[in-house]
Structures are given as C-alpha cells and as structure tokens.
Design an enzyme around this catalytic site. Structure first.
Site: not given
Ligand code: ADP
Length: 418
Positions: A19, A198, A403
């Site tokens: 990320n 999201h 995630e």
C-alpha cells in the site's frame, strides 16, 4: 486467518502486498490461503534521506532500519532482502524449503480504478497507463500507488503484479446510486459520478459475515460500516455493492477522523467569497482539518475523544453525537437501498474496538430491529462469533477487516488465471 494449516494457495507461493502512499509504504508478505504473515511493516519518510523501514519478521520483534537512499526502489529492495531469511525463520510451524519462501507475485492497493476496472487485474504497460489516467480523480493516491508498482518492476522485473482497486467492488452500483444530479457533461467528459472506496474491506467483511452467520452471501442484505480514520458504509445485496457513502472522492459521506464527510457544496463558493480561501484550500481543509478532529479540538483519535467526552468535555461529546447521528442516518439510508436488512457489520479501528460507538448506533437503529447485546458488545463479539446484537432476524456483527489478505488472495487468483 492465523491457521497453521497450509492450503493449496500457499503452494503457489507467498504474496507481497503493498500500500504505497505519498511518503509511506505499508507492506506484508503473506500466504494467501492461510493468511499467515511472514513479514509485515511500514516504511516512513519515503523519498527523503530520513526514510526508515520498520519490519516485523514473524515470529519476532519489529526492527527499524535506516534507508538513506530513501527511494521506493530502495524500500522494495530492502523488503525483498528480508525474504529468504524470513521464509526460513517462519518454518517453525510448517514445512520449510523453497516452496514456502517463494514469492509468487506482488499485489498493490490502488485507490482509483475509474469506471474501467471492475475487478483486480494483472499489471502490464496498458494497465499502468490506465491507472495513470485516473490520477486526475485521485491525485493524492494513484501516483504513489504507481510508484510502488514501478519500483517492484525495477527491482524484480519478472515478478507478476496485480492491482486491486478500492473502487472496484462498487462497480455494481446502478446509475440511480452512482449518478449525481449535475450537468451531463460533467459526467461524460470529466467522469463526475460516485465511485465509492474501501471496496476491498467491504468485500472482505461481507464474505466473512456470511460465513459467521452460516448463510450464503448470495441471499444476504448487509450494511457494512468501515469506521477507521476514513469511514464509509456500503449496502451489499447478494454479495454485490448496491450503494455506498463515499462518492467521486473519499470525502463524501460519513464524518471521519479529519474529513468532514457530507457538507453543502454551496459552502465552497460561500467561504471563497467570505474568507478569500481558494477552492483547493477549502477542499484541503475539508479533507485534513475537519471531521472528529475539528469538532473535538483534540485530534482524530477516537480513543482520546471518547475518554474526553466521558470526562465531561463538551466538544468531544458533540463530536461523538455528530459522528453517531450521521452514521445512523447513513445506515438507515443504505437500508432503503437494500429494501431489507439482515445484518449490520462493524469493522475498521473504530468499528472493531469502540463498544461505545456501536452501542450508541445500535440504540439509535432499534427501529430497524437491531438490539444491542451489552455483554457481547463489550467483548467485541469475541465469544459470540462476532455477534454483538441480541439474537433475532436482524443481527449486528463485529468483523475485523483484513485488506492485505484480500489483496493477497486476489493476487494469487489473478496470477493463477482464475
Ligand atoms: P485506518 O483507516 O488509517 O486504517 P484504523 O482502521 O486503524 O485506521 O482506525 C483508526 C481509528 O480507530 C482511530 O480513530 C482510532 O482512535 C480508532 N481506534 C483504535 N482503537 C480503538 C479503541 N480501542 N477504541 C476506540 N477507537 C479506537
């Protein structure tokens, strides 16, 4: 997660999940089938000589390393440098050897996939160009996400890479949910519509909630509330997102840590005229100086705000009141998009850990058939399979999001060609 049994996905190798932000890179190396972490950590101050990498090799402690070169490439190189050792070290609860430590690919969180990316994709030149073209829609995120992709390419040219988009899960929204009532050309020419974000988290917790409820996702109507620093809620019908609170950008919708959520768009022109601030400056303040932090005057940490409110601080009480009020209004609106509610799912740092916010929300939403189980809620649903409501036709669940695991699974699946 956390199981030591190695499923078939692990045989395909480990996945590096990245990320990449403007000055930080969060990463994990994990087995997609079991969710078992081999490495995880974060690089901060990326792009500066003060860059440093915090790495946890499982099982083990966090070590901090300076990275004077500071580039994304230097960060990726150093992360990969940890891998052979980590793979061997992690062998304590499973078979060691090349199969375990082999890196099968890299999965990247990419914030904006525009209208084009409706699922995770293998990265190639054309995909990179498309992600770049959506930088206009996410100028703070997509360019950094691409920096991560380019850095992995430079360091490991042959490694398959997969882009997993925050927006993709919401591509199933109908026009009635994604269109704004604005001039047509704004949509056709500039892509002004609601995209939602999201998505990886909403998808993960919806699947997990179905498993916890013991019912097929394909017949459930869920509202998933991801309440972290960023907050959004989604209406998930039969496993597909039909509505969500975030829009063109992650600014729309719920009150968040430093983001205002919904405001009257008329305030931008009004403030520009009254204060002399530019549209960009106002937007920046709505993103970074608003939300819980602005209302409470105590920063964006929900723990501190809850504690201050309990001690009688009026502004913190107001911050909680506004947060819960807006959350409940949004959830009820999403139920209108679903037509029926089977379960409300809480996730994210606040959703998973704040019994108080959940309790207040459940009381306000009693008219939907929700009723708090105070004991289960106080223990965050840990002894009740996630359930924090009294048993009944409409349930409330706490489902920790992951995630990184979702990105790892998508990456393994896309690489395998499934
Ligand atoms: P991000 O969106 O950056 O991933 P998180 O999901 O970690 O953030 O959520 C951060 C939020 O969760 C912060 O507001 C933090 O105060 C809140 N939070 C974390 N732990 C608790 C807790 N025990 N009680 C209440 N709020 C918490």
């Amino acid at each position: 997660m956390g199981e030591s049994v190695h499923g078939p996905g692990d045989a395909g190798g480990l996945v590096l999940v990245l990320n990449s932000g403007s000055s930080s890179v969060k990463f994990a190396v994990l087995a997609p089938a079991s969710g078992e972490r081999v490495l995880a950590g974060m690089a901060g101050q990326v792009g500066t000589p003060e860059a440093e990498l915090q790495v946890r090799r499982y099982p083990g402690r966090v070590v901090t390393e300076q990275l004077p070169e500071g580039s994304y490439e230097a960060v990726i190189s150093r992360i990969l440098g940890h891998l052979p050792e980590a793979g061997l070290n992690a062998a304590g609860d499973g078979p060691a050897g090349p199969g375990r430590a082999r890196l099968a690919g890299a999965g990247h969180r990419v914030v904006h996939g525009g209208e084009r990316f409706t699922a995770s994709v293998l990265v190639d030149d054309e995909v990179i160009a498309a992600i770049r073209s959506f930088s206009r829609l996410a100028p703070l995120h997509n360019p950094s996400n691409l920096d991560g992709i380019e850095a992995v390419r430079a360091v490991r040219p042959g490694l398959p890479q997969v882009a997993v988009f925050d927006t993709a899960f919401h591509h199933t929204m109908a026009p009635r949910a994604f269109r704004y009532a604005v001039p047509e050309e704004w949509y056709t020419r500039y892509g002004v519509r609601r995209y939602g974000f999201h998505g990886t988290s909403h998808r993960f917790v919806a699947e997990r909630a179905a498993a916890l409820l013991g019912r097929p996702l394909a017949e459930l109507r869920l509202v998933t509330a991801h309440l972290g620093n960023g907050c959004s809620a989604a209406a998930v019908r039969d496993g597909r997102s039909v509505d969500t609170t975030m829009g063109l950008t992650p600014l729309e919708g719920l009150v968040m840590g430093t983001r205002s959520g919904d405001v009257d768009p008329g305030l931008i022109g009004y403030l520009a005229r009254r204060s002399g601030l530019t549209a960009d400056e106002i937007t920046d303040a709505l993103n970074n100086e608003s939300g819980l932090a602005a209302l409470s005057g105590r920063g964006n940490d929900m723990r501190a705000i809850t504690a201050a409110a309990a001690a009688g601080d009026e502004r913190s009480r107001l911050a909680l009141d506004v947060f819960v009020h807006r959350l409940c209004r949004a959830i009820a609106g999403l139920v209108a998009s679903l037509g029926r509610l089977d379960a409300l799912v809480f996730t994210g740092g606040i959703g998973e850990n704040s019994a108080e916010i959940r309790s207040r929300a459940l009381h306000r939403l009693g008219f939907l058939g929700l009723a708090e189980d105070p004991v289960a809620n106080a223990s965050h649903g840990r002894g009740t399979g996630g359930r924090v409501s009294l048993p009944g036709p409409v349930q409330a669940l706490v489902v920790p999001t992951d995630e990184e695991l979702m990105i790892a699974r998508d990456t393994a699946r896309v690489i395998a060609g499934d």
